[in-house]
Scaffold this active site. Structure first.
Site, short mmCIF file in Angstrom:
data_model
loop_
_atom_site.label_atom_id
_atom_site.label_comp_id
_atom_site.label_asym_id
_atom_site.label_seq_id
_atom_site.Cartn_x
_atom_site.Cartn_y
_atom_site.Cartn_z
N SER A 55 0.70 -1.13 0.08
CA SER A 55 -0.04 0.00 -0.08
C SER A 55 0.66 1.11 0.14
CB SER A 55 -0.91 0.01 1.46
OG SER A 55 -1.41 1.26 1.55
N TYR A 82 -2.33 -0.90 10.50
CA TYR A 82 -2.39 -1.14 8.91
C TYR A 82 -0.83 -0.75 8.32
CZ TYR A 82 -4.13 -1.05 4.12
OH TYR A 82 -4.39 -1.32 2.69
N1 LIG Z 1 -8.64 0.17 -1.55
C1 LIG Z 1 -7.54 0.73 -1.43
O1 LIG Z 1 -7.59 2.05 -1.35
C2 LIG Z 1 -6.20 -0.04 -1.08
C3 LIG Z 1 -5.06 1.11 -0.92
C4 LIG Z 1 -3.83 0.08 -0.65
C5 LIG Z 1 -3.95 -1.02 -0.78
N2 LIG Z 1 -4.82 -1.89 -0.54
C6 LIG Z 1 -4.88 -3.29 -0.44
O2 LIG Z 1 -5.22 -4.00 -1.64
C7 LIG Z 1 -5.58 -5.50 -1.08
C8 LIG Z 1 -7.12 -5.41 -1.85
O3 LIG Z 1 -7.84 -4.91 -1.09
P1 LIG Z 1 -9.16 -4.12 -1.82
O4 LIG Z 1 -9.08 -3.00 -1.83
O5 LIG Z 1 -9.33 -4.62 -3.09
O6 LIG Z 1 -10.34 -4.66 -0.56
P2 LIG Z 1 -11.45 -5.61 -0.90
O7 LIG Z 1 -12.01 -5.39 0.48
O8 LIG Z 1 -12.51 -4.91 -2.07
O9 LIG Z 1 -10.94 -7.03 -1.28
C9 LIG Z 1 -10.22 -7.76 -0.25
C10 LIG Z 1 -10.70 -9.15 -0.57
O10 LIG Z 1 -9.66 -9.92 0.21
C11 LIG Z 1 -10.47 -10.78 0.85
N3 LIG Z 1 -10.10 -11.41 2.27
C12 LIG Z 1 -9.99 -10.61 3.45
N4 LIG Z 1 -9.34 -11.36 4.43
C13 LIG Z 1 -9.07 -12.50 3.81
C14 LIG Z 1 -8.61 -13.78 4.30
N5 LIG Z 1 -8.23 -13.87 5.48
N6 LIG Z 1 -8.28 -14.92 3.48
C15 LIG Z 1 -8.77 -14.56 2.05
N7 LIG Z 1 -9.41 -13.62 1.64
C16 LIG Z 1 -9.67 -12.47 2.27
C17 LIG Z 1 -11.89 -10.27 1.08
O11 LIG Z 1 -13.18 -11.31 1.24
C18 LIG Z 1 -12.16 -9.54 -0.16
O12 LIG Z 1 -12.57 -10.20 -1.38
C19 LIG Z 1 -5.56 -5.52 0.30
O13 LIG Z 1 -4.30 -6.06 0.50
C20 LIG Z 1 -5.43 -4.01 0.78
O14 LIG Z 1 -4.70 -3.80 1.89
C21 LIG Z 1 -6.07 -1.42 -1.14
#
Ligand SMILES: NC(=O)c1ccc[n+]([C@@H]2O[C@H](COP(=O)([O-])OP(=O)(O)OC[C@H]3O[C@@H](n4cnc5c(N)ncnc54)[C@H](O)[C@@H]3O)[C@@H](O)[C@H]2O)c1
Length: 284
Positions: A151, A164
Site C-alpha cells: 500500500s 495497517y
Molecule cells: N482500496 C484501497 O484503497 C487500497 C489501498 C492500498 C492497498 N490496498 C490493499 O489492496 C488489497 C486488496 O484490497 P481491496 O481494496 O481490493 O479490498 P476488498 O475488500 O475489495 O477486497 C479484499 C478481498 O480480500 C478478501 N479477504 C479478506 N481477508 C481474507 C482472508 N483472511 N483470506 C482470504 N481472503 C480474504 C475479502 O473477502 C475481499 O474479497 C489489500 O491487501 C489492501 O490492503 C487497498
C-alpha cells in the site's frame, strides 16, 4: 491477422496465475485482467460466494478460472491450497498475494485484538503464501513472478493507521528482501502500492474513535475520489512486465508524498501531523 494490440492482450496465454482476495476490489480486477490476457487463474478468497461469482464472470467471457475458498490466515489451509494448485498445474507464473483488510483508529482506541487480526491477514497471510508457494516455484523449472499488494501506507504511513501501516511496510520489506534473494534464481518480486482505490475495503474496515466517527465520510470519499481497481490491475501487470520492485498506483496519488519523504522525512512528518489534525481534530 493478429495485431500488435491483440498480441499484447494475450501476453499471459498458457500461463498460470494465483490471486488471493480475488472476490472483490483489486484482486477481482487483476484476476479478470489476467484471464482476459490468456492466463488460467486460480482465484482464492475467504468469501466463497464472491470468489465463485468472479469465476463465473471470467468463464462467461471465455476465460479459464478455478475458485478456491481460502482463509489466508490459516497456514495449513494455504499449504493445502498450494499443493492443490501445483497438483493441477505443476507451475505458477504469477502469484498475486493480495488478500487484505483495513484498519483505522487512534492508538488509544486500538485493541490488542485489532493488532492480531490485521497482522494475521495483512502480514502472516502473506508470509504463509510465500512459504507455501515460493519453494515450489523455485522447483518448477521456469521463471515466475510474485506480486504482493502492499500500500501507499507502506511507503508513506499516515497518522491513525499505525496497525495497517505496520503490516504494509512489512510487505514492502518482505518483497524487497525476497526480490534480492530470488532474482538470480528466476523469481522477481513486486510490491504493489495502491493509493486511494474505490473498493469495499473502507466500508469493511474496523475503524474506531474519531476515525470511526467519520467512516461514512471516508467511504463516500473513496467511492467518489477513489481510482478504479481496474486501473490498479493494469498498472500492476505493467509493474510485473517491467520487473519493478515497487509499483505505485496510481502514480499521481502515491508519488508526491513519497518523494517528499525521500527528500525530507522531517518535512513529510510535519505534513503528516498537519493533515491528521485537519481531518480528525482531537479534543486537545
Ligand atoms: N482500496 C484501497 O484503497 C487500497 C489501498 C492500498 C492497498 N490496498 C490493499 O489492496 C488489497 C486488496 O484490497 P481491496 O481494496 O481490493 O479490498 P476488498 O475488500 O475489495 O477486497 C479484499 C478481498 O480480500 C478478501 N479477504 C479478506 N481477508 C481474507 C482472508 N483472511 N483470506 C482470504 N481472503 C480474504 C475479502 O473477502 C475481499 O474479497 C489489500 O491487501 C489492501 O490492503 C487497498
Amino acid at each position: 491477422m493478429a495485431t500488435a494490440g491483440s498480441l499484447q492482450q494475450r501476453d499471459y496465454a498458457g500461463k498460470i496465475a494465483v490471486v488471493t482476495g480475488a472476490g472483490s476490489g483489486i484482486g477481482r480486477s487483476t484476476a479478470k485482467l489476467l484471464a482476459q490476457r490468456g492466463a488460467k487463474v486460480h482465484l482464492a478468497d475467504i468469501n466463497a460466494e464472491s470468489v465463485e461469482k468472479v469465476r463465473d464472470e471470467i468463464r462467461l467471457t471465455g476465460g479459464d478460472a478455478v475458485a478456491h475458498t481460502l482463509d489466508t490466515t490459516d497456514a495449513d489451509a494455504v499449504e493445502v491450497f498450494a499443493a492443490a494448485v501445483f497438483a493441477e498445474d505443476s507451475a505458477v507464473d504469477l502469484l498475486h498475494s493480495n488478500a487484505g483488510i483495513g484498519h483505522g483508529a487512534p492508538i488509544e482506541d486500538t485493541t490488542i485484538e485489532d493488532w492480531r487480526r490485521v497482522i494475521g491477514v495483512n502480514l502472516m497471510g502473506f508470509a504463509y503464501m510465500m512459504q507455501a508457494f515460493v519453494p515450489r516455484m523455485l522447483e518448477q523449472g521456469r521463471d515466475s513472478h510474485v506480486l504482493n499488494t502492499a500500500s501507499m501506507a507502506g511507503l508513506t504511513p499516515s497518522a491513525g493507521m499505525a496497525v495497517y501501516a505496520t503490516t504494509k511496510a512489512a510487505v514492502v520489506g518482505m518483497s524487497e528482501a525476497l526480490d534480492a534473494e530470488l532474482g538470480s534464481r528466476g523469481i522477481r518480486v513486486t510490491a504493489l502500492c495502491p493509493g486511494i482505490i474505490d473498493t469495499a475495503i473502507v466500508k469493511d474496515s474496523t475503524m474506531r474513535g474519531r476515525i470511526g466517527a467519520r467512516q461514512d465520510k471516508l467511504v463516500d470519499f473513496y467511492r467518489k475520489r477513489g481510482t478504479s481497481p481496474d486501473v490498479v490491475a493494469r498498472q500492476a501487470l505493467d509493474g510485473v512486465k517491467h520487473k519493478r520492485i515497487i509499483q505505485p498506483s496510481p502514480y499521481h496519488q502515491v508519488m508526491p508524498m513519497w518523494i517528499v519523504k525521500r527528500i525530507s522525512p522531517r518535512a513529510y512528518q510535519a505534513l503528516n501531523r498537519r493533515v491528521f489534525k485537519l481531518l480528525f481534530p482531537a479534543g486537545r
